[in-house]
Design an enzyme around this catalytic site. Structure first.
Site, PDB file in Angstrom:
ATOM      1  N   GLU A 197     -21.049  67.763  59.833  1.00  0.00           N
ATOM      2  CA  GLU A 197     -20.390  69.486  60.066  1.00  0.00           C
ATOM      3  C   GLU A 197     -20.169  69.698  58.559  1.00  0.00           C
ATOM      4  OE1 GLU A 197     -17.760  69.974  63.240  1.00  0.00           O
ATOM      5  OE2 GLU A 197     -19.041  70.836  64.038  1.00  0.00           O
ATOM      6  N   TYR A 198     -20.837  70.971  58.347  1.00  0.00           N
ATOM      7  CA  TYR A 198     -20.170  71.225  57.015  1.00  0.00           C
ATOM      8  C   TYR A 198     -20.743  70.844  55.704  1.00  0.00           C
ATOM      9  CZ  TYR A 198     -17.298  73.793  60.476  1.00  0.00           C
ATOM     10  OH  TYR A 198     -16.522  73.826  61.235  1.00  0.00           O
ATOM     11  N   ARG A 199     -21.998  69.848  55.999  1.00  0.00           N
ATOM     12  CA  ARG A 199     -22.076  68.974  54.839  1.00  0.00           C
ATOM     13  C   ARG A 199     -21.264  67.989  54.046  1.00  0.00           C
ATOM     14  NH1 ARG A 199     -27.547  70.162  54.888  1.00  0.00           N
ATOM     15  NH2 ARG A 199     -27.543  68.553  52.883  1.00  0.00           N
ATOM     16  N   LEU A 200     -20.566  67.854  54.997  1.00  0.00           N
ATOM     17  CA  LEU A 200     -18.972  66.674  54.712  1.00  0.00           C
ATOM     18  C   LEU A 200     -20.245  65.141  55.175  1.00  0.00           C
ATOM     19  CD1 LEU A 200     -15.707  68.858  55.406  1.00  0.00           C
ATOM     20  CD2 LEU A 200     -17.223  68.238  53.493  1.00  0.00           C
ATOM     21  N   HIS A 201     -20.849  64.405  55.108  1.00  0.00           N
ATOM     22  CA  HIS A 201     -21.135  63.727  55.515  1.00  0.00           C
ATOM     23  C   HIS A 201     -21.035  62.282  55.883  1.00  0.00           C
ATOM     24  CE1 HIS A 201     -24.907  66.319  55.525  1.00  0.00           C
ATOM     25  NE2 HIS A 201     -24.878  66.240  53.584  1.00  0.00           N
TER      26      HIS A 201
END
Ligand SMILES: Cc1cc2nc3c(=O)[nH]c(=O)nc-3n(C[C@H](O)[C@H](O)[C@H](O)COP(=O)(O)O)c2cc1C
Length: 202
Positions: free
Chosen positions: A177-181
């Protein structure tokens, strides 16, 4: 779409590969075993193309090809490569790097003859990566092989072989999520060493 949002576990990378690959086979529209293979010439020119993963296990990841192709020439000169899986349906990537070795003749024969006859003929007739002046020449070569071997298996050309990449680095990437890969890198110096593993900033 996956529902499990837990971080990539620090388990054995081969076990983790197995789990992700099984999930990819369920969710990809085709060829979940397709992977980009990067090779490089001894003077450092890289080259990348897709190949199919045809075997894997603790000793490495196997693909088959024509050893006289462009990639084959690069591999002969520089027995190191990188593999990349990107499974769009899962939003996941796996990167694998390490040295290559050629599979044994028996292993190559067994795989070659496990393929449909038409595939055996197609690859035996192909001078992969070399100029083809007219497509008809390839069609004629196929017809000539069909006539020469009217039934059963085709002999494996000696230059049609497999290579096994023995991983030194395997990195798992998954979308969060939220590009917090999430990224987890497994690394080792040699095939005998234990794996270190660490999270990386995405
Ligand atoms: C999905 C996909 C799978 C492929 N699988 C293989 C393969 O397993 N072996 C192979 O030699 N070429 C395979 N190819 C063709 C290669 O991408 C490439 O065109 C060919 O091997 C010549 O590459 P080279 O000139 O770099 O040697 C595949 C292509 C695609 C698109």
């Amino acid at each position: 779409m996956e529902t499990d949002q837990s971080a990539i576990p620090p388990s054995d990378p081969f076990a983790l590969f197995e789990v992700w690959f099984a999930e990819a086979r369920e969710s990809e529209p085709n060829d979940a075993n397709a992977m980009a293979l990067a090779t490089a010439s001894p003077d450092g020119f890289p080259s990348v193309r897709m190949v199919l993963l045809k075997g894997y296990g603790a000793d490495g990841f196997v693909f088959y090809t024509n050893a006289e192709s462009h990639k084959g020439e690069q591999i002969r000169a520089n027995m190191r490569a990188a593999l990349l899986f990107h499974w769009k349906s899962l939003r996941r990537q796996i990167r694998i790097e390490g040295p290559l070795e050629e599979v044994g003749e028996e292993e190559a024969d067994a795989y070659f003859h496990s393929r449909p006859r038409v595939s055996q003929i197609g690859s035996a007739a192909s001078d992969q990566s070399r100029p083809l002046l007219d497509r008809q020449l390839y069609v004629d070569r196929v017809a000539a092989l069909e006539e020469r071997y009217p039934e059963g298996d085709i002999p494996r050309p000696p230059h049609w072989t497999g290579f096994r990449l023995s991983p030194r680095r395997i990195e798992f990437w998954r979308d969060r999520e939220y590009r917090l890969h999430d990224r987890r890198l497994f690394a080792r110096e040699s095939a005998e060493d234990a794996w270190s593993n660490t999270l990386l900033y995405p």
